[in-house]
Scaffold this active site. Structure first.
Site, PDB file in Angstrom:
ATOM      1  CB  CYS A  89      39.918  37.372  54.106  1.00 12.76           C
ATOM      2  SG  CYS A  89      40.214  39.285  53.900  1.00 12.76           S
ATOM      3  CB  CYS A 140      40.670  40.714  51.006  1.00 14.95           C
ATOM      4  SG  CYS A 140      39.602  39.533  51.612  1.00 14.95           S
ATOM      5  CE  LYS A 183      41.453  41.651  45.982  1.00 15.67           C
ATOM      6  NZ  LYS A 183      40.300  41.101  45.809  1.00 15.67           N
ATOM      7  CE1 TYR A 231      36.735  39.296  44.650  1.00 13.55           C
ATOM      8  CE2 TYR A 231      34.406  37.932  44.413  1.00 13.55           C
ATOM      9  CZ  TYR A 231      35.706  38.438  45.123  1.00 13.55           C
ATOM     10  OH  TYR A 231      35.623  37.846  46.296  1.00 13.55           O
ATOM     11  CD  GLU A 240      39.637  41.379  42.505  1.00 14.33           C
ATOM     12  OE1 GLU A 240      38.908  42.437  43.081  1.00 14.33           O
ATOM     13  OE2 GLU A 240      39.888  40.398  43.123  1.00 14.33           O
ATOM     14  CG  HIS A 260      37.157  71.366  41.318  1.00 13.16           C
ATOM     15  ND1 HIS A 260      36.812  70.762  39.890  1.00 13.16           N
ATOM     16  CD2 HIS A 260      38.106  72.518  40.746  1.00 13.16           C
ATOM     17  CE1 HIS A 260      37.325  71.065  38.854  1.00 13.16           C
ATOM     18  NE2 HIS A 260      38.114  72.426  39.227  1.00 13.16           N
ATOM     19  CD  GLU A 317      34.681  68.102  40.546  1.00 13.25           C
ATOM     20  OE1 GLU A 317      34.269  69.211  40.844  1.00 13.25           O
ATOM     21  OE2 GLU A 317      35.931  68.203  40.459  1.00 13.25           O
TER      22      GLU A 317
HETATM   23  C1  LIG Z   1      41.041  35.400  45.591  1.00 11.44           C
HETATM   24  C2  LIG Z   1      40.215  35.972  46.582  1.00 11.44           C
HETATM   25  C3  LIG Z   1      40.228  37.437  46.716  1.00 11.44           C
HETATM   26  C4  LIG Z   1      39.036  37.756  47.641  1.00 11.44           C
HETATM   27  N1  LIG Z   1      39.108  39.353  47.708  1.00 11.44           N
HETATM   28  C5  LIG Z   1      38.195  39.701  48.687  1.00 11.44           C
HETATM   29  C6  LIG Z   1      38.390  41.290  48.620  1.00 11.44           C
HETATM   30  O1  LIG Z   1      38.787  41.895  47.892  1.00 11.44           O
HETATM   31  N2  LIG Z   1      37.206  41.624  49.566  1.00 11.44           N
HETATM   32  C7  LIG Z   1      36.521  40.868  50.078  1.00 11.44           C
HETATM   33  O2  LIG Z   1      35.628  41.534  50.934  1.00 11.44           O
HETATM   34  N3  LIG Z   1      36.402  39.557  49.940  1.00 11.44           N
HETATM   35  C8  LIG Z   1      37.320  39.048  49.093  1.00 11.44           C
HETATM   36  N4  LIG Z   1      37.129  37.740  48.950  1.00 11.44           N
HETATM   37  C9  LIG Z   1      36.177  36.916  49.653  1.00 11.44           C
HETATM   38  C10 LIG Z   1      36.545  36.634  51.271  1.00 11.44           C
HETATM   39  O3  LIG Z   1      38.112  36.045  51.252  1.00 11.44           O
HETATM   40  C11 LIG Z   1      35.495  35.778  51.953  1.00 11.44           C
HETATM   41  O4  LIG Z   1      34.357  36.145  51.650  1.00 11.44           O
HETATM   42  C12 LIG Z   1      35.866  35.605  53.451  1.00 11.44           C
HETATM   43  O5  LIG Z   1      37.062  34.924  53.645  1.00 11.44           O
HETATM   44  C13 LIG Z   1      34.582  34.674  54.048  1.00 11.44           C
HETATM   45  O6  LIG Z   1      35.165  34.456  55.280  1.00 11.44           O
HETATM   46  P1  LIG Z   1      34.555  33.236  55.942  1.00 11.44           P
HETATM   47  O7  LIG Z   1      34.753  33.182  57.420  1.00 11.44           O
HETATM   48  O8  LIG Z   1      33.148  32.972  55.672  1.00 11.44           O
HETATM   49  O9  LIG Z   1      35.317  31.915  55.586  1.00 11.44           O
HETATM   50  P2  LIG Z   1      36.783  31.716  55.341  1.00 11.44           P
HETATM   51  O10 LIG Z   1      37.690  33.072  55.466  1.00 11.44           O
HETATM   52  O11 LIG Z   1      37.006  31.017  54.204  1.00 11.44           O
HETATM   53  O12 LIG Z   1      37.404  30.814  56.670  1.00 11.44           O
HETATM   54  C14 LIG Z   1      36.776  29.784  56.881  1.00 11.44           C
HETATM   55  C15 LIG Z   1      37.606  28.896  57.744  1.00 11.44           C
HETATM   56  O13 LIG Z   1      37.047  27.521  58.181  1.00 11.44           O
HETATM   57  C16 LIG Z   1      38.005  26.320  58.104  1.00 11.44           C
HETATM   58  N5  LIG Z   1      37.367  25.398  58.471  1.00 11.44           N
HETATM   59  C17 LIG Z   1      36.791  24.637  57.338  1.00 11.44           C
HETATM   60  N6  LIG Z   1      36.320  23.261  57.707  1.00 11.44           N
HETATM   61  C18 LIG Z   1      36.621  23.306  58.993  1.00 11.44           C
HETATM   62  C19 LIG Z   1      36.205  22.449  60.238  1.00 11.44           C
HETATM   63  N7  LIG Z   1      35.717  21.163  59.957  1.00 11.44           N
HETATM   64  N8  LIG Z   1      36.780  22.664  61.336  1.00 11.44           N
HETATM   65  C20 LIG Z   1      37.530  23.538  61.713  1.00 11.44           C
HETATM   66  N9  LIG Z   1      37.713  24.583  60.793  1.00 11.44           N
HETATM   67  C21 LIG Z   1      37.366  24.493  59.440  1.00 11.44           C
HETATM   68  C22 LIG Z   1      38.918  26.636  57.098  1.00 11.44           C
HETATM   69  O14 LIG Z   1      40.316  26.172  57.152  1.00 11.44           O
HETATM   70  C23 LIG Z   1      38.898  28.239  57.031  1.00 11.44           C
HETATM   71  O15 LIG Z   1      40.059  28.774  57.391  1.00 11.44           O
HETATM   72  C24 LIG Z   1      38.169  36.979  48.297  1.00 11.44           C
HETATM   73  C25 LIG Z   1      38.304  35.740  48.244  1.00 11.44           C
HETATM   74  C26 LIG Z   1      39.250  35.069  47.313  1.00 11.44           C
HETATM   75  C27 LIG Z   1      39.294  33.643  47.006  1.00 11.44           C
END
Ligand SMILES: Cc1cc2nc3c(=O)[nH]c(=O)nc-3n(C[C@H](O)[C@H](O)[C@H](O)COP(=O)(O)OP(=O)(O)OC[C@H]3O[C@@H](n4cnc5c(N)ncnc54)[C@H](O)[C@@H]3O)c2cc1C
Length: 450
Positions: free
Chosen positions: A41, A46, A49, A176, A180, A439, A444
């Protein structure tokens, strides 16, 4: 061996939320993250973006300004400057996340973690950590189609590395992220072609949103190509990229080809199989409504579980899990039933609850009543341009409980959160009707539909 109460794998939205909430309850927590804190994110999702979407909205505002009497002259757009500002902002956020962990006493281990057993992790330096509770929050990554030449293209990650505006862009995908990024590229001046495998964008959303957005994208000058499955990507002698389709068509002269064809979970290579954590057929970690995996004491939150892959969902799941495990709230869990979301397209979409079709499938035999409204926002009153705003309410049963609220148009992004409260609370259509309108606004219309 270092002992903790909770070990969190992944420093993205879900992992950070779970770690900090648990530490707030006094748990001793270690969080593992080898890359930049904040995860997808903050770094490639997010946040950057939304900065790009803001820039695209400004480009549109500059075009609209003369209708309101402004004599606007710009010296063009400096992509490199925008990127510099955006990257600096993201870097500041990385620092804030680091300090927040520190303040709450969470030990941040800046290395990958691997499960050694159901209660032990080992980091890349060989140090071993033990806890009764482990959270998997490793998120996902962009998928790429298995076609020759795919390495010539980029994904959403690569989009944020672009140092200049591509002259001609191809965006492959219909979700999406595809719409976007295609919208941003177009608004900032790229010639954009959007390639869909089927015949519509946002196929999981209400058809009203999908139809209106397709029309708006075409109206903005984006070429939307349907029924296209990529066969190969090649580079011509002059440097241009050529997309070949399985049906024999080919599309030439792109300088950037961006694949936005879905995301895969990060579940391989860190010992989930070793610990016996069950995955579903698509590789996502299987969880119950309490985020429990198949292994007692190991939980998963966020994108890695494949449920509504959104930041606030990952955060809510992480926090509620910590409330349950460390805060003494035995029943605390996230309901995935009513998830509001915004698509930062042009125009934006705000949506919460069920599409009309999903409501008919979910409530067979019950009365489904749909209210729609289409109009031109007053913002465009002085302009030749007349983009439509469209809204739909989906209600179920004799008392017309609102189970879906869908908006596409100027302001939809900031409109939907409040309506999401109403839908979450089980509001009836008559509650909408009894609400006094504001309004003149577009919102609305949602409380005056007949
Ligand atoms: C282009 C784009 C736009 C988006 N826009 C939106 C938006 O506008 N609004 C919204 O709500 N969501 C949006 N999202 C989705 C949002 O980014 C994700 O839903 C969110 O980041 C998920 O969080 P998470 O904690 O599950 O995973 P992540 O944020 O992906 O975090 C996972 C972390 O785990 C780490 N990791 C992986 N394997 C290991 C390991 N073995 N040991 C230690 N660390 C590890 C990774 O390095 C990473 O930093 C967007 C996604 C993208 C790609």
């Amino acid at each position: 061996m270092r002992d903790f109460d909770l070990l969190v794998i992944g420093g993205g939205s879900g992992g950070l939320a779970a770690a900090q909430r648990a530490a707030g309850y006094g748990a001793r927590v270690a969080l593992f993250e080898p890359k930049r804190l904040g995860g997808t994110c903050v770094n490639v999702g997010c946040v950057p973006k939304k900065v790009m979407w803001n820039a695209a909205e400004l480009a549109a505002a500059l075009e609209h300004a003369p209708y309101y009497g402004f004599d606007v002259r710009t010296g063009g757009h400096d992509w490199a400057k925008l990127k510099q500002g955006r990257d600096a902002y993201v870097q500041r956020l990385n620092g804030i996340y680091e300090r927040n962990l520190d303040k709450r006493g969470v030990v941040a281990v800046r290395a990958e973690a691997r499960l050694r057993s159901t209660t032990e992790l080992v980091d890349t330096t060989g140090e071993v950590y033990r806890a009764k509770h482990i959270v998997i929050a490793t998120g996902g990554r962009p998928k790429l189609p298995a076609v020759p030449g795919v390495e010539l293209g980029i994904t959403s990650d690569g989009f944020f590395d672009l140092t200049g505006l591509p002259r001609r862009s191809a965006v492959v995908g219909s979700g999406y992220i595809a719409v976007e990024l295609a919208g941003v590229l177009r608004a900032l001046g790229s010639e954009v072609s959007l390639f869909l495998r089927h015949d519509a964008v946002l196929r999981r959303f209400d058809s009203l949103l999908s139809d209106k957005l397709m029309a708006a994208m075409r109206g903005s000058g984006i070429e939307v190509v349907t029924g296209m499955t990529t066969r190969a990507l090649t580079r011509e002698a002059g440097g241009d990229l050529v997309l070949a389709a399985v049906d024999g068509r080919s599309f030439a002269k792109f300088d950037t080809v961006l694949f936005a064809v879905g995301r895969a979970p990060n579940t391989a290579g860190f010992g989930l199989d070793h610990a016996g954590v069950a995955l579903d057929a698509d590789g996502f970690v299987t969880v119950d409504r309490y985020q429990n995996t198949s292994v007692p004491g190991i939980y998963a939150v966020g994108d890695v579980t494949g449920q509504a892959e959104l930041t606030p969902v990952a955060i809510a799941a992480g926090r509620r899990l910590a409330d349950r495990v460390f805060g003494g709230q035995a029943e605390r869990h996230l309901s995935y039933d009513v998830i509001p979301t915004v698509v930062f397209s042009h125009p934006p979409i705000g949506t919460v609850g069920l599409s009309e079709q999903a409501a008919r499938e979910r409530y067979p035999g019950e009365a489904i009543r749909v209210y729609t409204s289409e109009f031109v926002s007053m913002f465009y009153a002085l302009m030749d341009l007349k983009p439509q705003t469209a809204m739909k309410l989906v209600t179920v049963g004799a008392d017309e409980r609102v189970v879906g609220c869908h908006v596409i148009g100027l302001g939809a992004d900031e409109m939907i959160q409040g309506f999401a409260v109403a839908v979450t609370m089980g509001a009836r259509k008559r509650d909408f009707d009894d609400t006094v309108a504001i309004h003149p606004t577009s919102a609305e219309e949602l409380v005056t539909m007949r």
